[in-house]
Design an enzyme around this catalytic site. Structure first.
Site, mmCIF file in Angstrom:
data_model
loop_
_atom_site.group_PDB
_atom_site.id
_atom_site.type_symbol
_atom_site.label_atom_id
_atom_site.label_comp_id
_atom_site.label_asym_id
_atom_site.label_seq_id
_atom_site.Cartn_x
_atom_site.Cartn_y
_atom_site.Cartn_z
ATOM 1 N N ARG A 18 28.695 29.421 36.846
ATOM 2 C CA ARG A 18 28.637 30.191 35.477
ATOM 3 C C ARG A 18 29.292 29.677 34.365
ATOM 4 O O ARG A 18 30.558 29.390 34.453
ATOM 5 C CB ARG A 18 29.340 31.764 35.851
ATOM 6 C CG ARG A 18 29.500 32.519 34.533
ATOM 7 C CD ARG A 18 30.155 33.782 34.995
ATOM 8 N NE ARG A 18 30.511 34.627 33.741
ATOM 9 C CZ ARG A 18 31.750 34.914 33.415
ATOM 10 N NH1 ARG A 18 33.030 34.679 34.120
ATOM 11 N NH2 ARG A 18 31.848 35.588 32.113
ATOM 12 N N TYR A 23 33.990 27.323 31.855
ATOM 13 C CA TYR A 23 35.120 27.259 32.888
ATOM 14 C C TYR A 23 34.979 25.981 33.567
ATOM 15 O O TYR A 23 35.587 25.996 34.562
ATOM 16 C CB TYR A 23 34.616 28.425 33.778
ATOM 17 C CG TYR A 23 34.775 29.743 32.987
ATOM 18 C CD1 TYR A 23 35.868 30.326 32.741
ATOM 19 C CD2 TYR A 23 33.510 30.313 32.681
ATOM 20 C CE1 TYR A 23 35.949 31.458 32.027
ATOM 21 C CE2 TYR A 23 33.516 31.544 31.889
ATOM 22 C CZ TYR A 23 34.605 32.273 31.483
ATOM 23 O OH TYR A 23 34.837 33.403 30.900
ATOM 24 N N ALA A 77 37.644 39.579 33.517
ATOM 25 C CA ALA A 77 37.433 40.653 32.384
ATOM 26 C C ALA A 77 38.286 41.844 32.407
ATOM 27 O O ALA A 77 38.669 42.319 31.502
ATOM 28 C CB ALA A 77 36.168 40.887 32.486
ATOM 29 N N GLU A 98 50.105 35.248 34.920
ATOM 30 C CA GLU A 98 48.658 35.505 34.518
ATOM 31 C C GLU A 98 48.245 34.031 34.036
ATOM 32 O O GLU A 98 48.691 33.438 33.399
ATOM 33 C CB GLU A 98 48.850 36.352 33.333
ATOM 34 C CG GLU A 98 47.463 36.620 32.750
ATOM 35 C CD GLU A 98 47.309 37.587 31.486
ATOM 36 O OE1 GLU A 98 46.472 37.658 30.918
ATOM 37 O OE2 GLU A 98 48.745 38.062 31.071
#
Length: 143
Positions: A18, A23, A77, A98
């Site tokens: 993707r 990415y 997301a 994170e």
């Protein structure tokens, strides 16, 4: 030896397929290998999981309360939408990192806000999959 849980949110199972221009070409299996090697080098154990379902991520965070010393999370997301993930993470007593593969602040405006950052001890974005290793180092240093 501590256990570090690494969690991955929606669509991260598509890494390498993707939007590789955003990415990269590494797969989720590559990310898991990187995380396993980093944890081993630091003397820690890894628990690694990915889900497209918010409730599974929440259940794994709850499980980490009893079975892990730290969490590294790429919420995907859900970063920008999930108060439920934030609430689950805020109930975790250990350090939290994170992680985002891309620089969310250089992307669409809706990606600039993170519900997770306010409960994370460190936020790493834009470092590619190396960010997972940085996140593991960060939480390990806080243990």
């Amino acid at each position: 030896m501590a256990t570090i849980t690494v969690l991955n949110g929606p669509n991260l199972n598509l890494l390498g397929k993707r939007e590789p221009e955003i990415y990269g070409s590494a797969t989720l299996a590559d990310v898991e290998t990187l995380c396993r090697d980093k944890c081993a080098a630091l003397g820690h154990e890894l628990r690694f999981a990915q889900s497209n379902a918010e409730h599974e991520l929440i259940d794994w965070i709850h499980d980490a309360r009893d079975n892990a010393a730290a969490i590294v999370i790429n919420p995907g997301a859900y970063t920008h939408t999930s108060i439920a993930l934030r609430d689950a993470l805020s109930a975790f007593d250990g350090p939290i990192a994170e992680v985002h593969i891309s620089n969310i602040h250089a992307r669409e405006e809706f990606r600039h806000h993170s519900y997770i950052s306010g409960v994370a001890d460190t936020v790493i974005c834009g470092a590619g999959i190396a960010g997972y290793g940085f996140g593991i180092e960060a939480v390990a240093n806080l243990l």
